[in-house]
Scaffold this motif. Structure first.
Motif, PDB file in Angstrom:
ATOM      1  N   ASP A  67      51.960 -57.083-106.716  1.00  0.00           N
ATOM      2  CA  ASP A  67      51.886 -55.682-107.148  1.00  0.00           C
ATOM      3  C   ASP A  67      50.944 -54.847-106.279  1.00  0.00           C
ATOM      4  OD1 ASP A  67      53.679 -56.013-109.307  1.00  0.00           O
ATOM      5  OD2 ASP A  67      52.068 -56.789-110.572  1.00  0.00           O
ATOM      6  N   THR A  68      50.153 -55.520-105.453  1.00  0.00           N
ATOM      7  CA  THR A  68      49.209 -54.794-104.593  1.00  0.00           C
ATOM      8  C   THR A  68      49.799 -54.491-103.217  1.00  0.00           C
ATOM      9  OG1 THR A  68      48.191 -56.736-103.516  1.00  0.00           O
ATOM     10  CG2 THR A  68      47.378 -56.134-105.708  1.00  0.00           C
ATOM     11  N   ALA A  69      51.050 -54.871-102.986  1.00  0.00           N
ATOM     12  CA  ALA A  69      51.657 -54.761-101.657  1.00  0.00           C
ATOM     13  C   ALA A  69      51.551 -53.356-101.085  1.00  0.00           C
ATOM     14  CB  ALA A  69      53.122 -55.182-101.721  1.00  0.00           C
ATOM     15  N   ASN A  70      51.271 -53.304 -99.790  1.00  0.00           N
ATOM     16  CA  ASN A  70      51.209 -52.058 -99.018  1.00  0.00           C
ATOM     17  C   ASN A  70      50.095 -51.119 -99.481  1.00  0.00           C
ATOM     18  OD1 ASN A  70      53.552 -52.813 -97.465  1.00  0.00           O
ATOM     19  ND2 ASN A  70      54.794 -52.256 -99.243  1.00  0.00           N
ATOM     20  N   SER A  71      48.997 -51.697 -99.915  1.00  0.00           N
ATOM     21  CA  SER A  71      47.838 -50.883-100.286  1.00  0.00           C
ATOM     22  C   SER A  71      47.188 -50.297 -99.035  1.00  0.00           C
ATOM     23  CB  SER A  71      46.803 -51.724-101.040  1.00  0.00           C
ATOM     24  OG  SER A  71      47.289 -52.133-102.285  1.00  0.00           O
ATOM     25  N   ASP A  72      46.747 -49.061 -99.146  1.00  0.00           N
ATOM     26  CA  ASP A  72      46.026 -48.427 -98.043  1.00  0.00           C
ATOM     27  C   ASP A  72      44.570 -48.885 -98.018  1.00  0.00           C
ATOM     28  OD1 ASP A  72      48.030 -46.334 -96.941  1.00  0.00           O
ATOM     29  OD2 ASP A  72      48.113 -46.057 -99.112  1.00  0.00           O
ATOM     30  N   VAL A  73      44.004 -49.036 -99.197  1.00  0.00           N
ATOM     31  CA  VAL A  73      42.621 -49.503 -99.335  1.00  0.00           C
ATOM     32  C   VAL A  73      42.579 -50.613-100.371  1.00  0.00           C
ATOM     33  CG1 VAL A  73      40.279 -48.903-100.090  1.00  0.00           C
ATOM     34  CG2 VAL A  73      41.574 -47.304 -98.676  1.00  0.00           C
ATOM     35  N   VAL A  74      41.856 -51.680-100.061  1.00  0.00           N
ATOM     36  CA  VAL A  74      41.609 -52.766-101.008  1.00  0.00           C
ATOM     37  C   VAL A  74      40.104 -52.871-101.214  1.00  0.00           C
ATOM     38  CG1 VAL A  74      41.697 -55.259-101.398  1.00  0.00           C
ATOM     39  CG2 VAL A  74      43.676 -54.075-100.410  1.00  0.00           C
ATOM     40  N   ILE A  75      39.683 -52.827-102.459  1.00  0.00           N
ATOM     41  CA  ILE A  75      38.262 -52.931-102.806  1.00  0.00           C
ATOM     42  C   ILE A  75      38.054 -54.230-103.584  1.00  0.00           C
ATOM     43  CG2 ILE A  75      36.323 -51.855-104.011  1.00  0.00           C
ATOM     44  CD1 ILE A  75      37.809 -49.160-103.739  1.00  0.00           C
ATOM     45  N   ILE A  76      37.208 -55.104-103.069  1.00  0.00           N
ATOM     46  CA  ILE A  76      36.943 -56.379-103.741  1.00  0.00           C
ATOM     47  C   ILE A  76      35.642 -56.284-104.523  1.00  0.00           C
ATOM     48  CG2 ILE A  76      36.495 -58.841-103.445  1.00  0.00           C
ATOM     49  CD1 ILE A  76      38.188 -58.807-100.941  1.00  0.00           C
ATOM     50  N   THR A  77      35.761 -56.336-105.845  1.00  0.00           N
ATOM     51  CA  THR A  77      34.583 -56.320-106.711  1.00  0.00           C
ATOM     52  C   THR A  77      34.456 -57.627-107.488  1.00  0.00           C
ATOM     53  OG1 THR A  77      35.634 -55.446-108.723  1.00  0.00           O
ATOM     54  CG2 THR A  77      34.973 -53.845-107.059  1.00  0.00           C
ATOM     55  N   ALA A  78      35.445 -58.504-107.383  1.00  0.00           N
ATOM     56  CA  ALA A  78      35.467 -59.743-108.160  1.00  0.00           C
ATOM     57  C   ALA A  78      34.285 -60.636-107.799  1.00  0.00           C
ATOM     58  CB  ALA A  78      36.776 -60.489-107.903  1.00  0.00           C
ATOM     59  N   GLY A  79      33.738 -61.299-108.800  1.00  0.00           N
ATOM     60  CA  GLY A  79      32.622 -62.204-108.572  1.00  0.00           C
ATOM     61  C   GLY A  79      31.668 -62.196-109.735  1.00  0.00           C
ATOM     62  N   LEU A  80      30.695 -63.077-109.683  1.00  0.00           N
ATOM     63  CA  LEU A  80      29.699 -63.165-110.738  1.00  0.00           C
ATOM     64  C   LEU A  80      28.635 -62.103-110.530  1.00  0.00           C
ATOM     65  CD1 LEU A  80      29.191 -67.037-110.884  1.00  0.00           C
ATOM     66  CD2 LEU A  80      30.789 -65.625-112.202  1.00  0.00           C
ATOM     67  N   ALA A  81      28.132 -61.566-111.626  1.00  0.00           N
ATOM     68  CA  ALA A  81      27.066 -60.569-111.570  1.00  0.00           C
ATOM     69  C   ALA A  81      25.713 -61.244-111.792  1.00  0.00           C
ATOM     70  CB  ALA A  81      27.291 -59.488-112.629  1.00  0.00           C
ATOM     71  N   ARG A  82      24.656 -60.563-111.344  1.00  0.00           N
ATOM     72  CA  ARG A  82      23.311 -61.112-111.523  1.00  0.00           C
ATOM     73  C   ARG A  82      22.838 -61.015-112.966  1.00  0.00           C
ATOM     74  NH1 ARG A  82      18.726 -59.057-107.645  1.00  0.00           N
ATOM     75  NH2 ARG A  82      19.770 -57.039-107.757  1.00  0.00           N
ATOM     76  N   LYS A  83      21.948 -61.932-113.299  1.00  0.00           N
ATOM     77  CA  LYS A  83      21.230 -61.897-114.572  1.00  0.00           C
ATOM     78  C   LYS A  83      19.741 -61.898-114.269  1.00  0.00           C
ATOM     79  CE  LYS A  83      24.906 -64.292-117.091  1.00  0.00           C
ATOM     80  NZ  LYS A  83      25.284 -65.482-117.891  1.00  0.00           N
ATOM     81  N   PRO A  84      18.902 -61.548-115.236  1.00  0.00           N
ATOM     82  CA  PRO A  84      17.462 -61.547-114.983  1.00  0.00           C
ATOM     83  C   PRO A  84      16.983 -62.867-114.378  1.00  0.00           C
ATOM     84  CG  PRO A  84      17.913 -60.514-117.088  1.00  0.00           C
ATOM     85  CD  PRO A  84      19.222 -61.081-116.602  1.00  0.00           C
ATOM     86  N   GLY A  85      16.122 -62.768-113.379  1.00  0.00           N
ATOM     87  CA  GLY A  85      15.596 -63.963-112.721  1.00  0.00           C
ATOM     88  C   GLY A  85      16.437 -64.441-111.556  1.00  0.00           C
ATOM     89  N   MET A  86      17.622 -63.862-111.369  1.00  0.00           N
ATOM     90  CA  MET A  86      18.509 -64.264-110.278  1.00  0.00           C
ATOM     91  C   MET A  86      18.368 -63.324-109.087  1.00  0.00           C
ATOM     92  SD  MET A  86      22.091 -65.179-112.243  1.00  0.00           S
ATOM     93  CE  MET A  86      22.897 -65.709-110.722  1.00  0.00           C
ATOM     94  N   SER A  87      18.420 -63.878-107.897  1.00  0.00           N
ATOM     95  CA  SER A  87      18.510 -63.067-106.686  1.00  0.00           C
ATOM     96  C   SER A  87      19.980 -62.937-106.317  1.00  0.00           C
ATOM     97  CB  SER A  87      17.740 -63.725-105.531  1.00  0.00           C
ATOM     98  OG  SER A  87      18.421 -64.896-105.101  1.00  0.00           O
ATOM     99  N   ARG A  88      20.281 -62.020-105.397  1.00  0.00           N
ATOM    100  CA  ARG A  88      21.663 -61.900-104.931  1.00  0.00           C
ATOM    101  C   ARG A  88      22.114 -63.192-104.259  1.00  0.00           C
ATOM    102  NH1 ARG A  88      19.326 -56.837-103.902  1.00  0.00           N
ATOM    103  NH2 ARG A  88      20.319 -55.115-105.016  1.00  0.00           N
ATOM    104  N   ASP A  89      21.170 -63.874-103.602  1.00  0.00           N
ATOM    105  CA  ASP A  89      21.508 -65.125-102.922  1.00  0.00           C
ATOM    106  C   ASP A  89      21.945 -66.212-103.898  1.00  0.00           C
ATOM    107  OD1 ASP A  89      20.800 -63.827-100.646  1.00  0.00           O
ATOM    108  OD2 ASP A  89      19.116 -65.117-100.121  1.00  0.00           O
ATOM    109  N   ASP A  90      21.456 -66.148-105.139  1.00  0.00           N
ATOM    110  CA  ASP A  90      21.823 -67.156-106.133  1.00  0.00           C
ATOM    111  C   ASP A  90      23.320 -67.133-106.439  1.00  0.00           C
ATOM    112  OD1 ASP A  90      19.207 -68.057-106.392  1.00  0.00           O
ATOM    113  OD2 ASP A  90      18.743 -66.635-107.989  1.00  0.00           O
ATOM    114  N   LEU A  91      23.963 -66.023-106.139  1.00  0.00           N
ATOM    115  CA  LEU A  91      25.396 -65.873-106.429  1.00  0.00           C
ATOM    116  C   LEU A  91      26.277 -66.407-105.302  1.00  0.00           C
ATOM    117  CD1 LEU A  91      25.288 -62.145-107.642  1.00  0.00           C
ATOM    118  CD2 LEU A  91      25.258 -64.169-109.095  1.00  0.00           C
ATOM    119  N   LEU A  92      25.667 -66.716-104.171  1.00  0.00           N
ATOM    120  CA  LEU A  92      26.433 -66.919-102.949  1.00  0.00           C
ATOM    121  C   LEU A  92      27.497 -68.002-103.048  1.00  0.00           C
ATOM    122  CD1 LEU A  92      25.041 -66.617 -99.392  1.00  0.00           C
ATOM    123  CD2 LEU A  92      26.633 -68.433 -99.911  1.00  0.00           C
ATOM    124  N   ALA A  93      27.129 -69.196-103.465  1.00  0.00           N
ATOM    125  CA  ALA A  93      28.071 -70.318-103.425  1.00  0.00           C
ATOM    126  C   ALA A  93      29.338 -70.059-104.228  1.00  0.00           C
ATOM    127  CB  ALA A  93      27.381 -71.587-103.919  1.00  0.00           C
TER     128      ALA A  93
END
Length: 308
Positions: A67-93
């Motif tokens: 359903d996304t075929a022929n998109s002009d722009v694709v924005i990737i927001t999928a992923g885990l969000a941070r919680k208190p005590g977490m750095s952005r690097d903690d999400l990397l793996a």
């Protein structure tokens, strides 16, 4: 013919980005997520706002990349969000695997798209998407500096007592603790902020900008920022879709600019119909060069951790 924007990830950031795209009437919107029913329900809700907002395009929720075929722009927001005590690097793996799958599937259906990566840690995630997508460097960026600069400008405007849109200020470097909020070039209608605030006030604002994300995480407890990140991504998408040639700080691929090669890092770029039309390079002070070097070292560690 209306433009097509695909937003991958129907969580808070993705759904908010879809809302901003709809409000700005940028084109037809596809909201994709692996969770069945979530993108469909949110898209239906957004679509029904058309009579009130004046939006006339389509808003589609889906679990199918077809359903996304022929998109002009694709924005990737999928992923885990941070919680208190977490750095952005903690999400990397975990987020490497998510972004890798999203980018691979997206380009199968939209090989000529312009891709914006929002997932944290952004500089490593846009590197991941770049490696697996095969997109040329001018057609893929990370959203970081637009968000960080908005925070910086907001804090400066509040301290000085002026309208935020009259504050011109930019953040370069990594989207993390080593980011570089430029003090030397920040101004209010041309007046340097160093003439309006004390060194102590400026230092406090720089620090708050660097910690801007975790400040929100600590309040929310179970998530991270989404209103301004969503809008920042759409600001970038709009510049490409409308060929407005806006100058924005984005995580772009460097090949010698600012003396840096082989990394995605936040720098001012011109965004237009061709994506990154050019990187705006200017002379940095020794202090700024050292700060940018710290960003490169941090990004280098992140890139190595992706295994790509």
């Amino acid at each position: 013919m209306q433009k097509k924007i695909t937003i991958i990830g129907a969580g808070n950031v993705g759904a908010t980005a879809a809302h901003w795209a709809l409000a700005r009437k940028l084109g037809n919107i596809v909201l994709l997520d692996v969770m069945e029913g979530i993108p469909q329900g949110k898209a239906l809700d957004l679509w029904q706002s058309g009579p009130l907002d004046g939006f006339a395009g389509s808003v589609t929720g889906t679990n199918d990349y077809a359903d996304t075929a022929n998109s002009d722009v694709v924005i990737i927001t999928a992923g885990l969000a941070r919680k208190p005590g977490m750095s952005r690097d903690d999400l990397l793996a975990k987020n490497v695997a998510i972004v890798k799958a999203c980018a691979e599937e997206a380009v199968k259906h939209s090989p000529d798209c312009f891709m914006i990566v929002v997932t944290n840690p952004i500089d490593a995630m846009v590197h991941t998407a770049f490696k697996v997508s095969g997109l040329p460097k001018h057609r893929i960026v990370g959203m970081a500096g637009v968000l960080d600069s908005a925070r910086y400008r907001t804090f400066l405007a509040d301290a000085i007592g002026v309208a935020p849109q009259d504050v011109s200020a930019m953040v370069m470097g990594i989207h993390g603790d080593n980011m570089l909020p430029l003090v030397r070039l920040a101004n209010v209608a041309g007046v340097p902020i160093t003439d309006l605030l004390s060194e102590e006030e400026i230092a406090a604002i720089v620090k708050r900008t660097q910690m801007g994300g975790i400040e929100i995480v600590n309040h929310l407890k179970t998530g991270s920022a989404f209103y301004t990140p969503g809008l920042a991504a759409i600001e970038m998408a709009e510049a490409v879709l409308c060929d407005s040639r806006r100058v924005m700080p984005c995580a772009a691929y460097l090949e010698g600019e600012f003396g840096i090669s082989g990394y995605f890092l936040g720098v001012p770029v011109v965004l237009g119909a061709n994506g990154v039309e050019r990187i705006i390079e200017f002379e940095l002070t020794e202090e700024e060069k050292n700060a940018l070097k710290d960003s490169v070292e941090a990004v280098s560690r992140q890139m190595a951790a992706t295994g790509l």
